[in-house]
Motif scaffolding. Structure first.
Motif, PDB file in Angstrom:
ATOM      1  N   LEU A  50       0.825  -1.203   0.000  1.00  0.00           N
ATOM      2  CA  LEU A  50       0.000   0.000   0.000  1.00  0.00           C
ATOM      3  C   LEU A  50       0.863   1.259   0.000  1.00  0.00           C
ATOM      4  N   LEU A  51       1.974   1.208   0.737  1.00  0.00           N
ATOM      5  CA  LEU A  51       2.870   2.366   0.785  1.00  0.00           C
ATOM      6  C   LEU A  51       3.402   2.700  -0.604  1.00  0.00           C
ATOM      7  N   TYR A  52       3.942   1.689  -1.298  1.00  0.00           N
ATOM      8  CA  TYR A  52       4.550   1.946  -2.601  1.00  0.00           C
ATOM      9  C   TYR A  52       3.508   2.254  -3.673  1.00  0.00           C
ATOM     10  N   LEU A  53       2.360   1.619  -3.597  1.00  0.00           N
ATOM     11  CA  LEU A  53       1.300   1.920  -4.567  1.00  0.00           C
ATOM     12  C   LEU A  53       0.818   3.357  -4.424  1.00  0.00           C
ATOM     13  N   SER A  54       0.719   3.836  -3.171  1.00  0.00           N
ATOM     14  CA  SER A  54       0.255   5.207  -2.951  1.00  0.00           C
ATOM     15  C   SER A  54       1.242   6.227  -3.510  1.00  0.00           C
ATOM     16  N   ARG A  55       2.519   5.833  -3.606  1.00  0.00           N
ATOM     17  CA  ARG A  55       3.537   6.742  -4.136  1.00  0.00           C
ATOM     18  C   ARG A  55       3.692   6.601  -5.656  1.00  0.00           C
ATOM     19  N   GLY A  95      -7.525   3.887  -3.276  1.00  0.00           N
ATOM     20  CA  GLY A  95      -6.771   2.647  -3.184  1.00  0.00           C
ATOM     21  C   GLY A  95      -7.531   1.370  -3.409  1.00  0.00           C
ATOM     22  N   ILE A  96      -8.190   0.883  -2.381  1.00  0.00           N
ATOM     23  CA  ILE A  96      -8.866  -0.409  -2.394  1.00  0.00           C
ATOM     24  C   ILE A  96      -9.724  -0.582  -3.647  1.00  0.00           C
ATOM     25  N   TYR A  97     -10.459   0.445  -4.013  1.00  0.00           N
ATOM     26  CA  TYR A  97     -11.311   0.370  -5.206  1.00  0.00           C
ATOM     27  C   TYR A  97     -10.520   0.640  -6.477  1.00  0.00           C
ATOM     28  N   ASN A  98      -9.801   1.738  -6.526  1.00  0.00           N
ATOM     29  CA  ASN A  98      -9.167   2.155  -7.777  1.00  0.00           C
ATOM     30  C   ASN A  98      -7.976   1.293  -8.184  1.00  0.00           C
ATOM     31  N   TYR A  99      -7.275   0.674  -7.231  1.00  0.00           N
ATOM     32  CA  TYR A  99      -6.203  -0.245  -7.600  1.00  0.00           C
ATOM     33  C   TYR A  99      -6.787  -1.456  -8.332  1.00  0.00           C
ATOM     34  N   ALA A 100      -7.863  -2.007  -7.792  1.00  0.00           N
ATOM     35  CA  ALA A 100      -8.504  -3.166  -8.431  1.00  0.00           C
ATOM     36  C   ALA A 100      -9.063  -2.789  -9.799  1.00  0.00           C
ATOM     37  N   ARG A 101      -9.649  -1.615  -9.894  1.00  0.00           N
ATOM     38  CA  ARG A 101     -10.236  -1.151 -11.155  1.00  0.00           C
ATOM     39  C   ARG A 101      -9.154  -0.927 -12.211  1.00  0.00           C
ATOM     40  N   ALA A 102      -8.056  -0.277 -11.800  1.00  0.00           N
ATOM     41  CA  ALA A 102      -6.976   0.003 -12.744  1.00  0.00           C
ATOM     42  C   ALA A 102      -6.302  -1.279 -13.222  1.00  0.00           C
ATOM     43  N   GLY A 103      -6.221  -2.257 -12.365  1.00  0.00           N
ATOM     44  CA  GLY A 103      -5.522  -3.488 -12.716  1.00  0.00           C
ATOM     45  C   GLY A 103      -6.363  -4.523 -13.429  1.00  0.00           C
ATOM     46  N   PHE A 104      -7.668  -4.568 -13.108  1.00  0.00           N
ATOM     47  CA  PHE A 104      -8.472  -5.699 -13.592  1.00  0.00           C
ATOM     48  C   PHE A 104      -9.835  -5.310 -14.170  1.00  0.00           C
ATOM     49  N   LEU A 129      -6.572  -9.252  -1.651  1.00  0.00           N
ATOM     50  CA  LEU A 129      -5.929 -10.039  -2.707  1.00  0.00           C
ATOM     51  C   LEU A 129      -5.746  -9.197  -3.969  1.00  0.00           C
ATOM     52  N   LEU A 130      -6.745  -8.415  -4.312  1.00  0.00           N
ATOM     53  CA  LEU A 130      -6.684  -7.602  -5.530  1.00  0.00           C
ATOM     54  C   LEU A 130      -5.635  -6.495  -5.419  1.00  0.00           C
ATOM     55  N   VAL A 131      -5.491  -5.905  -4.234  1.00  0.00           N
ATOM     56  CA  VAL A 131      -4.444  -4.893  -4.029  1.00  0.00           C
ATOM     57  C   VAL A 131      -3.070  -5.513  -4.268  1.00  0.00           C
ATOM     58  N   SER A 132      -2.826  -6.670  -3.650  1.00  0.00           N
ATOM     59  CA  SER A 132      -1.537  -7.352  -3.787  1.00  0.00           C
ATOM     60  C   SER A 132      -1.290  -7.783  -5.230  1.00  0.00           C
ATOM     61  N   ALA A 133      -2.329  -8.314  -5.868  1.00  0.00           N
ATOM     62  CA  ALA A 133      -2.196  -8.783  -7.250  1.00  0.00           C
ATOM     63  C   ALA A 133      -1.916  -7.629  -8.210  1.00  0.00           C
ATOM     64  N   PHE A 134      -2.549  -6.484  -7.973  1.00  0.00           N
ATOM     65  CA  PHE A 134      -2.299  -5.309  -8.808  1.00  0.00           C
ATOM     66  C   PHE A 134      -0.845  -4.846  -8.659  1.00  0.00           C
ATOM     67  N   TYR A 135      -0.364  -4.824  -7.444  1.00  0.00           N
ATOM     68  CA  TYR A 135       1.019  -4.428  -7.189  1.00  0.00           C
ATOM     69  C   TYR A 135       1.987  -5.402  -7.854  1.00  0.00           C
ATOM     70  N   LEU A 136       1.691  -6.708  -7.771  1.00  0.00           N
ATOM     71  CA  LEU A 136       2.530  -7.725  -8.396  1.00  0.00           C
ATOM     72  C   LEU A 136       2.516  -7.577  -9.921  1.00  0.00           C
ATOM     73  N   LYS A 137       1.355  -7.339 -10.459  1.00  0.00           N
ATOM     74  CA  LYS A 137       1.218  -7.172 -11.910  1.00  0.00           C
ATOM     75  C   LYS A 137       2.027  -5.973 -12.404  1.00  0.00           C
ATOM     76  N   GLU A 138       1.902  -4.839 -11.726  1.00  0.00           N
ATOM     77  CA  GLU A 138       2.607  -3.631 -12.149  1.00  0.00           C
ATOM     78  C   GLU A 138       4.116  -3.743 -11.918  1.00  0.00           C
ATOM     79  N   SER A 139       4.515  -4.384 -10.821  1.00  0.00           N
ATOM     80  CA  SER A 139       5.945  -4.547 -10.539  1.00  0.00           C
ATOM     81  C   SER A 139       6.598  -5.470 -11.567  1.00  0.00           C
ATOM     82  N   GLY A 140       5.867  -6.531 -11.963  1.00  0.00           N
ATOM     83  CA  GLY A 140       6.374  -7.437 -12.998  1.00  0.00           C
ATOM     84  C   GLY A 140       6.494  -6.743 -14.333  1.00  0.00           C
ATOM     85  N   LYS A 141       5.517  -5.921 -14.637  1.00  0.00           N
ATOM     86  CA  LYS A 141       5.527  -5.176 -15.911  1.00  0.00           C
ATOM     87  C   LYS A 141       6.717  -4.221 -15.966  1.00  0.00           C
TER      88      LYS A 141
END
Length: 446
Positions: A58-63, A71-80, A372-384
């Motif tokens: 959450l810290l790194y995603l917010s930055r 966060g909780i809503y928009n991270y999931a929306r942006a990722g999936f 789960l969606l927050v973590s998965a979004f972070y993993l997806k973006e970090s991998g990209k």
């Protein structure tokens, strides 16, 4: 007035307060009922690592994505996509709403410790008629306070957070003095539950998750933060402080008396334990602390529950009516929705005789998908972006979120699926209306 932004101290208090509510005061009994000391230590190790990595996510995603408020809503929306984003918002809103119902229920259950007798049960487990009347008054008082402004409510929460730390410090100090190593060793190797160690650890997972629900508080209110960098700091500071309190309260309890005795205590079990150590003042200290704690946590979660439908409505995931704000810049339609649902749930608790533990478990399960969606979004973006450090953090957080799904009770998971199905109908209605409105706006523009 309410247009003022929230600073680091108030944001940290919101995160800490939303996590440390009623749960900590019942934590010794909740854990002793399902696990010995060995399972307790293993569960805290898993939870500590998992929840800290989620906090860093959450810290790194917010930055990295400061434009994604909420966060909780928009991270999931942006990722999936839109539908998954809605599911995250819906699940989170239900988690917070059901959770604050549980907060009110345990307050009146605690009051029953003072006024209930075998012949005259007034508050019982927080599900009697008198409890319903008292909790209803409390719900609408908080509704009024939040309607006065988010910033003002956050300041009140900061004061209450400082006040609720004192009883926990008293409990920890007295438990340290009374701690007996031989008692702790007996609880460490207590086999009376006749369950495999791993099963005991698994049973603790939803309990440990429940007491950390609220970790996302600063992210949810990110649009109200004075400084964007404070969002991540508040999340990590709040988690570290809460983790320290939780571990000390539960581990020290296992050194005061036997696991079986703790398991049989009436909640809030911290009050029972402290009463054994210092007498009636122990009951008073913990009960007063619990009421202050629950009031501030209820306030925090009401702020979160009010913000999410408002943010989702901006993208058509919730009906447009939730975009409405009052003169204090509070999403007033969203606040009314939350208060009305809480009131209806309290009536349901009375008629169906449900208790705090059931509400705790349902609320915990509803948060599993959003985390789960927050973590998965972070993993997806970090991998990209091929960032090894961020991939590692996101991977651990995702594994922890998947582990929580595995550890959850199947019947509770099924209950959550049904609640998500109800939300799906709301999404279809809202999204169709949103698309029609956008089409009409485009046509009028051309």
């Amino acid at each position: 007035m309410s247009s003022a932004k929230i600073g680091l101290l108030s944001l940290t208090a919101l995160v800490f307060s939303s996590m440390v509510g009623s749960g900590v005061f019942s934590l010794p009994q909740n854990m002793a009922a399902v696990a010995n000391g060995s399972a307790l230590l293993i569960a805290w190790l898993i939870t500590g690592v998992g929840i800290l990595f989620l906090a860093f996510s959450l810290l790194y995603l917010s930055r990295q994505y400061p434009e994604l408020d909420g966060g909780i809503y928009n991270y999931a929306r942006a990722g999936f996509g839109e539908l998954i984003g809605f599911c995250s918002a819906w699940g989170y809103w239900l988690c917070t709403t059901i959770g604050i119902v549980g907060y009110v229920v345990i307050v009146f259950s605690s009051l029953g410790t003072f006024v209930d007798t075998k012949e005259h049960v007034i508050f019982g487990d927080g599900n009697t008629l008198y409890a319903l009347i008292g909790s209803s008054v409390f719900v609408w008082l908080v509704h009024w306070l939040v309607s006065r402004g988010i910033k003002e409510a956050a300041v009140v929460n900061l004061i209450a957070t400082i006040a609720k730390i004192a009883p926990m410090v008293v409990f920890i100090a007295c438990s340290l003095v009374a701690f007996k190593l031989d008692v702790f060793k007996l609880n460490l190797n207590d086999f009376s539950l006749k369950m495999p160690l791993w099963e005991q650890v698994k049973d603790l997972m939803l309990i440990t998750l429940w007491v950390f629900t609220g970790i996302e508080g600063a992210v949810v209110l990110s649009s109200r933060a004075r400084n964007r960098h404070d969002i991540g700091k508040a999340t990590v500071f709040g988690v570290l402080l809460a983790l320290a309190f939780y571990v000390m309260v539960t581990v020290l309890s296992y050194g005061v008396t036997s696991r079986a005795e703790i398991a049989g205590m009436h909640n809030p079990s911290m009050a029972t334990l402290l009463t054994q150590l210092i007498g009636l003042p122990g009951t008073i200290v913990i009960t007063v602390g619990l009421m202050i704690s629950v009031a501030s946590s209820y306030l925090s979660w009401t702020l979160f529950a009010t913000e999410i439908p408002f943010l989702a409505a901006k993208n058509g995931a919730f009906p447009a009516m939730f975009l409405k704000t009052n003169a204090n810049n509070v999403p007033i339609s969203s606040l009314w929705l939350t208060s009305i649902v809480v009131q209806a749930a309290l009536i349901g608790v009375y008629f169906f005789n449900k208790n705090y533990t059931w509400l705790l478990m349902i609320s915990s399960v509803m948060i599993l998908l959003p985390y789960l969606l927050v973590s998965a979004f972070y993993l997806k973006e970090s991998g990209k972006n091929k960032q090894p450090k961020h991939i590692l953090i996101a991977l651990v957080a995702t594994i922890y979120a998947v582990w929580l799904l595995y550890a959850a009770d199947l019947s509770l998971l099924w209950d959550s699926v049904q609640l998500y199905m109800v939300g799906l109908m709301i999404f279809i209605y809202s999204y169709v209306k949103h698309k029609k409105r956008l089409t009409a706006d485009d046509q009028s523009f051309t």
